[in-house]
Design a protein around this motif. Sequence first.
Motif, PDB file in Angstrom:
ATOM      1  N   LEU A 500      40.143  13.366  57.727  1.00 39.33           N
ATOM      2  CA  LEU A 500      40.051  14.355  56.665  1.00 39.33           C
ATOM      3  C   LEU A 500      38.710  15.083  56.804  1.00 39.33           C
ATOM      4  O   LEU A 500      37.674  14.445  57.026  1.00 39.33           O
ATOM      5  N   LEU A 502      36.047  17.925  54.995  1.00 39.26           N
ATOM      6  CA  LEU A 502      35.711  18.532  53.716  1.00 39.26           C
ATOM      7  C   LEU A 502      34.583  19.553  53.871  1.00 39.26           C
ATOM      8  O   LEU A 502      33.651  19.361  54.655  1.00 39.26           O
ATOM      9  N   LEU A 534      39.726  17.337  46.322  1.00 39.56           N
ATOM     10  CA  LEU A 534      40.012  15.931  46.612  1.00 39.56           C
ATOM     11  C   LEU A 534      40.836  15.271  45.511  1.00 39.56           C
ATOM     12  O   LEU A 534      41.847  14.613  45.776  1.00 39.56           O
ATOM     13  N   VAL A 542      42.858   8.479  51.047  1.00 43.14           N
ATOM     14  CA  VAL A 542      41.592   7.901  51.504  1.00 43.14           C
ATOM     15  C   VAL A 542      41.644   6.383  51.509  1.00 43.14           C
ATOM     16  O   VAL A 542      41.910   5.740  50.493  1.00 43.14           O
ATOM     17  N   VAL A 548      36.398  10.414  56.928  1.00 41.53           N
ATOM     18  CA  VAL A 548      36.244  11.666  56.189  1.00 41.53           C
ATOM     19  C   VAL A 548      34.969  12.358  56.670  1.00 41.53           C
ATOM     20  O   VAL A 548      33.872  11.805  56.558  1.00 41.53           O
ATOM     21  N   VAL A 568      34.854   9.656  47.431  1.00 46.27           N
ATOM     22  CA  VAL A 568      35.392   9.026  48.643  1.00 46.27           C
ATOM     23  C   VAL A 568      34.872   7.607  48.775  1.00 46.27           C
ATOM     24  O   VAL A 568      35.629   6.658  49.042  1.00 46.27           O
ATOM     25  N   GLY A 573      36.462   4.794  51.240  1.00 44.47           N
ATOM     26  CA  GLY A 573      36.492   5.684  52.391  1.00 44.47           C
ATOM     27  C   GLY A 573      35.197   5.624  53.191  1.00 44.47           C
ATOM     28  O   GLY A 573      34.134   5.279  52.662  1.00 44.47           O
ATOM     29  N   LEU A 575      32.549   7.824  55.350  1.00 41.46           N
ATOM     30  CA  LEU A 575      32.101   9.198  55.443  1.00 41.46           C
ATOM     31  C   LEU A 575      31.270   9.448  56.696  1.00 41.46           C
ATOM     32  O   LEU A 575      30.463   8.606  57.104  1.00 41.46           O
TER      33      LEU A 575
END
Length: 640
Positions: A500, A502, A534, A542, A548, A568, A573, A575
């Motif tokens: 994903l 962002l 989101l 997630v 992400v 997240v 999640g 990152l």
Amino acid sequence: MCGIVAAVSTHNIVPILVQGLQRLEYRGYDSCGVAVHQASLGGQGGLARTRSTARVSELLTQIQGSGLQGATGIAHTRWATHGAPVVDNAHPHFSFGPGATGDGAGQGAGGRVALVHNGIIENYEALRVQLQARGYRFDSQTDTEVIAHLVDSLYEGDLFTAVRAAVQQLHGAYAIAVVHKDEPHRVVGARAGSPLVLGVGQGEQAGAHFLASDAMALAGVTDQIVYLQEGDLVDLQLGRYWIAGRDGRPLGAAQRPVRTVAAHSGAVELGPYRHYMQKEIFEQPRAIADTLDGIEGIVAELFDGAGQDGRSGASAWRVFQEIDSILILACGTSYYSGCTAKYWLEEIAGIPTQVEVASEYRYRTSVPLPRQLVVTISQSGETADTLAALRHAQSLGLTNTLTVCNVATSAMVRESKLAYITRAGVEIGVASTKAFTTQLAGLFLLTLALAQSKGRLTPEAEAAHLKAMRHLPVALQAVLALEPQLIGWAEEFAQKDHALFLGRGLHYPIAMEGALKLKEISYIHAEAYPAGELKHGPLALVTSDMPVVAVAPNDALLEKLKSNLQEVRARGGVLYVLADADTQIDSGEGMHVIRMPEHYGQLSPILHVVPLQLLAYHTALARGTDVDKPRNLAKSVTVE
């Protein structure tokens, strides 16, 4: 996508045909082939061909084994549309006449007509039924074989007449080159909706003539090029050629002039890099510098067009005074550059801007605004959907058109009133990199020029923007130095199946471009969202297995983005954040941070996209995919 090379000469033309195919490999293909007229060298025999579903290098091995030679021939690289990538569907296609069958395994000799084709014939099914009723048997699932049989059915001793009659029955897009067994020193070509150029022989090839879908295919053979226009037919013979319009009437040299086009073969050498994509990522500082070379100040004249067919171009200053809104049309990566430009154009120039996917715009009912500037963006300038969208806009009365393009001689540039030519150089990798960043540079210049024309650019602001742009090559070099850290990220991404991306505001299109790069070459499913979206759905995906990626510049939306990142982390999640140095985003459990060398304000999209390119490249490398020629994709998308 799909490449054509053809020639009429007094020498064995096969090496030049194969070399031309090799120069067109970057466009993407899944089969290739060559056909020659054996009698064209003064010997016995008719049409013969060799085809392969492997690379052009394997085709060359087959040719050498078969001893295929001829002074008249056609060659092709095919990207499958109708029918799977198997030998029987590969070009060149033969017509053996009514009641006759193919030559077994798709190779050999005996055809009456040989033909190669780029494009898509929309009415091929109806034509196929008619030809079958006349006794023609089909050996392939392609739309192209219909054209070969159609030409054969219309042939009465003159190939040009037969081709002219055949194309009048075709609906769709095509560029074709055709040879007949009864005319060993002749190739006839035609184009509508797909590019085709004529090359005039020089030196050892004086008196020879060539056709190609791209002037690059003829690099090192000739630099004397004639760009055929929509509906043109061309007749190539030894020592002469002539061009006719769709109605068959001859066109003079003034209407289709010979141009000297430098298509240097050295531009496509790989050098010390493992892949063209890697080479092109690292060429971006130079490409940006070249694109901005010679720009001392912001003036509308930077966008003055050359005009179609070499006519005197339009005045950008006058056009910019007239327009009050902008419509951007593009596809793929170029669409994302347009989405980025929308933020610049509305914030800096104060001009309402709409960005549309070209293939959608041309098929919907829209409301044309007479004072709108239509901007098309394309690396090649031959992208079928974007070119068709440009023509659709013109048909609606939108006459103020501008193209941002990497190829000065392309159809899109020739058919637009204004243009800005980027100087990315030849881009071979299917996944666009330097073409994208140079498009952004050109679009930022356009923003400044429009802002100036509307009285919204002060001398102080102009000087500051130009200073920032001139510093871009140095700033890009610093970003490229982050490669070792991105290799570490890539090793983790290579184990994943989904990702994903962002971004917020100006960097949301950069997140979309990052997701596209990853899916294009690593085959990892990736999606991009505005970070604020989101909680409206994507957060359900997630988990710790869904990496992400976040683009986090220090801009007005930073604190909002930080809140999104916490959403997240709260769901487990992991990152991966590209953060400016002063964002106060630090690495920790579930948080991987790479710090950008410097904050770059409104130009930061040009810097932030480069780490995403490197991440995609090294992830694909770790997964062992074909980086430069990803499956199912082509470089120049010249069919709808």
